[in-house]
Motif scaffolding. Structure first.
Motif, PDB file in Angstrom:
ATOM      1  N   ILE A 190      -3.394   2.635  -3.102  1.00 26.36           N
ATOM      2  CA  ILE A 190      -3.808   1.233  -2.986  1.00 26.36           C
ATOM      3  C   ILE A 190      -3.096   0.581  -1.808  1.00 26.36           C
ATOM      4  N   GLU A 191      -1.812   0.797  -1.693  1.00 28.85           N
ATOM      5  CA  GLU A 191      -1.033   0.218  -0.592  1.00 28.85           C
ATOM      6  C   GLU A 191      -1.536   0.732   0.759  1.00 28.85           C
ATOM      7  N   ALA A 192      -1.979   1.980   0.799  1.00 27.77           N
ATOM      8  CA  ALA A 192      -2.460   2.575   2.045  1.00 27.77           C
ATOM      9  C   ALA A 192      -3.863   2.096   2.433  1.00 27.77           C
ATOM     10  N   SER A 193      -4.576   1.510   1.487  1.00 22.88           N
ATOM     11  CA  SER A 193      -5.946   1.066   1.747  1.00 22.88           C
ATOM     12  C   SER A 193      -5.965  -0.146   2.676  1.00 22.88           C
ATOM     13  N   LYS A 194      -6.922  -0.153   3.576  1.00 24.59           N
ATOM     14  CA  LYS A 194      -7.117  -1.309   4.455  1.00 24.59           C
ATOM     15  C   LYS A 194      -8.033  -2.337   3.796  1.00 24.59           C
TER      16      LYS A 194
ATOM     17  N   GLU B 153     -10.794  -3.889  -2.079  1.00 30.91           N
ATOM     18  CA  GLU B 153     -12.073  -4.160  -2.746  1.00 30.91           C
ATOM     19  C   GLU B 153     -13.053  -3.004  -2.523  1.00 30.91           C
ATOM     20  N   ARG B 154     -13.150  -2.543  -1.307  1.00 29.15           N
ATOM     21  CA  ARG B 154     -14.081  -1.475  -0.948  1.00 29.15           C
ATOM     22  C   ARG B 154     -13.615  -0.116  -1.478  1.00 29.15           C
ATOM     23  N   ASP B 155     -12.305   0.139  -1.437  1.00 29.16           N
ATOM     24  CA  ASP B 155     -11.778   1.477  -1.707  1.00 29.16           C
ATOM     25  C   ASP B 155     -11.389   1.752  -3.159  1.00 29.16           C
ATOM     26  N   MET B 156     -11.318   0.726  -4.000  1.00 30.66           N
ATOM     27  CA  MET B 156     -10.730   0.919  -5.325  1.00 30.66           C
ATOM     28  C   MET B 156     -11.462   1.968  -6.170  1.00 30.66           C
ATOM     29  N   ASP B 157     -12.785   1.951  -6.195  1.00 28.54           N
ATOM     30  CA  ASP B 157     -13.509   2.946  -7.000  1.00 28.54           C
ATOM     31  C   ASP B 157     -13.178   4.369  -6.538  1.00 28.54           C
TER      32      ASP B 157
END
Length: 190
Positions: free
Chosen positions: A158-162, A165-169
């Motif tokens: 999660i921390e690495a995600s930019k 909202e888009r990447d959570m699934d």
């Protein structure tokens, strides 16, 4: 930096092990419980030790040590409380916490339900999303440690995600494929 919270029933074992592991790695983390009181195993199954949220871990440690040091050493409570008092002052109740979090981890389905209900009761007046992820963790010392590793893996991704909202699934699916813990996920609002 993502603001994380981790929640179990009493803010003693599962949430505190995850809090400890995440704090050690530098994450922005808080922990809470959802119960009406802090419940710990007592001398028998029908005699739990009950404390109010806000009772210092040091005070709980001293009281249990005075009452029956051998029992509470054997069942791991003194070791657990020793860890807890190095992490924060006292167990806290989520329902009393006004701060917002980006991601909330819960440690069992009934806690997930209680957190979602509390967020719903707050009526979402700020329209601020919060990702609520349940990692189903059995309430014992070994499983708390294993569950904390799953939570750390989720937090890392999660921390690495930019774009959370888009990447959570995708993150949930990726971690679920790596671990044995059952994961539940929803978006709620503050």
């Amino acid at each position: 930096m993502v603001k994380f919270a981790v929640i179990c029933a009493s803010n003693m074992n599962r949430s505190m092990e995850a809090h400890y592991q995440l704090k050690k790695q530098g994450y922005n983390i808080e922990s809470y419980g959802t119960g009406s009181a802090v419940r710990l195993p007592g001398p028998t199954a029908t005699q739990p030790k009950i404390f109010h949220f806000g009772t210092a871990y040091n005070k709980i440690y001293d009281e249990l040590k005075t009452q029956d040091k051998a029992l509470y050493t054997r069942n791991g409570l003194l070791m657990m409380l020793d860890r807890n008092r190095d992490v924060k002052m006292a167990p806290q109740r989520f329902h009393d916490e006004p701060r917002f979090f980006d991601v909330i981890f819960t440690c069992e389905e009934r806690v997930f339900d209680a957190v979602c209900e509390e967020l719903l009761n707050r009526a979402g007046i700020n329209s601020k999303p919060v990702h609520v992820i349940n990692v189903d963790i059995e309430d014992n010392h070994r499983e708390a440690t294993l569950g904390a590793k799953t939570i750390v893996e989720l937090a890392w991704q999660i921390e690495a995600s930019k774009d959370i909202e888009r990447d959570m699934d995708r993150i949930i699916e990726d971690v679920q494929n790596k671990v044995s813990h059952k994961l539940l996920y929803t978006v709620a609002f503050y």
